[in-house]
Enzyme design. Structure first.
Site, PDB file in Angstrom:
ATOM      1  CB  THR A  76      40.836  40.207  60.977  1.00 18.89           C
ATOM      2  OG1 THR A  76      41.929  39.310  61.130  1.00 18.89           O
ATOM      3  CG2 THR A  76      40.110  39.912  59.676  1.00 18.89           C
ATOM      4  CB  SER A 101      40.211  49.784  61.669  1.00 20.10           C
ATOM      5  OG  SER A 101      40.503  51.042  62.254  1.00 20.10           O
ATOM      6  CG  ASN A 102      46.226  51.231  61.680  1.00 16.98           C
ATOM      7  OD1 ASN A 102      47.208  51.080  62.394  1.00 16.98           O
ATOM      8  ND2 ASN A 102      46.312  51.540  60.400  1.00 16.98           N
ATOM      9  CG  PHE A 103      46.364  46.747  66.672  1.00 18.45           C
ATOM     10  CD1 PHE A 103      46.010  46.745  68.000  1.00 18.45           C
ATOM     11  CD2 PHE A 103      45.638  45.969  65.793  1.00 18.45           C
ATOM     12  CE1 PHE A 103      44.942  45.995  68.462  1.00 18.45           C
ATOM     13  CE2 PHE A 103      44.564  45.204  66.236  1.00 18.45           C
ATOM     14  CZ  PHE A 103      44.216  45.218  67.579  1.00 18.45           C
ATOM     15  CG  HIS A 135      46.727  50.421  52.237  1.00 17.61           C
ATOM     16  ND1 HIS A 135      45.739  51.350  52.442  1.00 17.61           N
ATOM     17  CD2 HIS A 135      47.240  50.137  53.468  1.00 17.61           C
ATOM     18  CE1 HIS A 135      45.645  51.613  53.744  1.00 17.61           C
ATOM     19  NE2 HIS A 135      46.541  50.895  54.384  1.00 17.61           N
ATOM     20  CG  HIS A 136      50.416  46.393  50.441  1.00 15.03           C
ATOM     21  ND1 HIS A 136      49.643  45.256  50.309  1.00 15.03           N
ATOM     22  CD2 HIS A 136      50.401  46.708  51.757  1.00 15.03           C
ATOM     23  CE1 HIS A 136      49.191  44.894  51.489  1.00 15.03           C
ATOM     24  NE2 HIS A 136      49.634  45.757  52.396  1.00 15.03           N
ATOM     25  CE  LYS A 139      43.939  47.795  53.593  1.00 15.60           C
ATOM     26  NZ  LYS A 139      43.857  46.700  54.613  1.00 15.60           N
ATOM     27  CB  THR A 146      42.998  52.642  58.648  1.00 19.69           C
ATOM     28  OG1 THR A 146      43.622  51.523  59.274  1.00 19.69           O
ATOM     29  CG2 THR A 146      43.504  53.929  59.272  1.00 19.69           C
TER      30      THR A 146
END
Length: 240
Positions: A76, A101-103, A135-136, A139, A146
Site C-alpha cells: 500500500t 511503492s512497487n514489488f 494506469h488503469h 487506480k 512508483t
C-alpha cells in the site's frame, strides 16, 4: 510457508495464485466484508502477512501484524510518513517489514537504472527531464507511488531539481510527473531526458499484475526469520 492476505481484491487474488503456485498455503484472507477476522489469534497462524489495501488502513493493518510478531510485506502506498512508526514496532516485537511503492522485479531493476542514469545526467544541463505514468482507471491515487519514487530518485541525483510536482513544472527546479488513466492498463512508467538534439528515454511496461504479485511473494519468503525494516533492493540485490 503460510501466508495471510490483507486486501483480497484483484491484486490479493493474483498474489494468492502466485503464492500457491510456489507451494505456499493461504491461511487467512481479509477483505472488506470480514475485517473482524483480522485478530492476533488468526494472524499468528501465518508465517508472513502480505498487505495491499488503502493508505488510511495500512498503518493499522501493519501494526496489528507486527504486534502479533508476524512479518509484513506492505504494497500500500501513500502512508510513508508513518513507516518509521511501523519500523519501531519491528524492533519492539522482533519482527520485520518491507514496504515498497512497487514489488515488481522489473520495476525495481528500473529503479536502479533510473538512479544511475540521473547521476550520469547531473551535469548535462541541456537536457530537461520529465516523468510520466499511465494506469488503469480504477487506480485512485495520481501520480502513482512508483512514479513518485522515480521522481524522488531523480531529485536526489540532479542538483538542478529540488522537488517533484504533479502535471506541470512552473520553474526549472521542479520535476513534473504527468499521470494518465486509461482502461485496462496495468502500469507504464517513462523517464525522458529531452534536448534540442536528441532524447534519452527509459521505460517500464507491465503486461499484467503477475510481476507485482511475484515480487510480493518473494519478499515474504525473504522476511521469514528476519528482524527490522527492509527494501526490495535487499530482496533482489543482496549484499555479499
Amino acid at each position: 510457508m503460510k501466508i495471510a492476505l490483507v486486501g483480497y481484491g484483484k491484486m490479493g487474488k493474483t498474489i494468492e495464485r502466485i503464492a500457491q503456485s510456489r507451494g505456499h498455503e493461504i491461511v487467512l484472507t481479509i477483505g472488506s466484508k470480514n475485517t473482524e477476522d483480522y485478530i492476533t489469534e488468526n494472524i499468528q497462524k501465518a508465517d508472513a502477512v502480505i498487505e495491499f489495501t488503502r493508505p488510511e488502513l495500512a498503518l493499522n493493518n501493519v501494526s496489528q501484524s507486527l504486534k502479533a510478531g508476524v512479518p509484513v510485506v506492505c504494497g500500500t502506498t501513500g502512508w510513508n510518513e508513518s513507516v518509521p512508526q511501523a519500523a519501531a514496532l519491528c524492533a519492539e516485537h522482533q519482527t520485520a517489514l518491507i514496504q515498497s511503492s512497487n514489488f515488481s522485479i522489473g520495476v525495481n531493476i528500473f529503479f536502479e537504472l533510473n538512479k544511475q542514469l540521473a547521476q550520469m545526467m547531473n551535469h548535462q544541463d541541456t537536457y530537461q527531464v520529465g516523468v510520466s505514468e499511465t494506469h488503469h482507471t480504477q487506480k485512485l491515487d495520481a501520480p502513482s507511488g512508483t512514479a513518485i519514487t522515480i521522481a524522488e530518485q531523480i531529485v536526489q541525483q540532479l542538483e538542478r531539481k529540488n522537488k517533484w510536482v504533479k502535471e506541470e513544472a512552473h520553474n526549472d527546479e521542479e520535476l513534473a510527473i504527468q499521470a494518465f488513466r486509461v482502461d485496462e492498463v496495468p502500469g507504464i512508467h517513462v523517464v525522458t531526458y529531452h534536448s534540442e538534439i536528441d532524447d534519452i528515454e527509459i521505460k517500464h511496461t507491465a503486461h499484467n499484475r503477475d510481476g507485482f504479485a511475484l515480487g510480493a511473494v518473494l519478499a515474504a519468503e525473504f522476511l521469514v526469520g528476519k528482524q527490522g525494516l527492509y527494501t526490495m533492493q535487499d530482496v533482489l540485490f543482496p549484499r555479499k
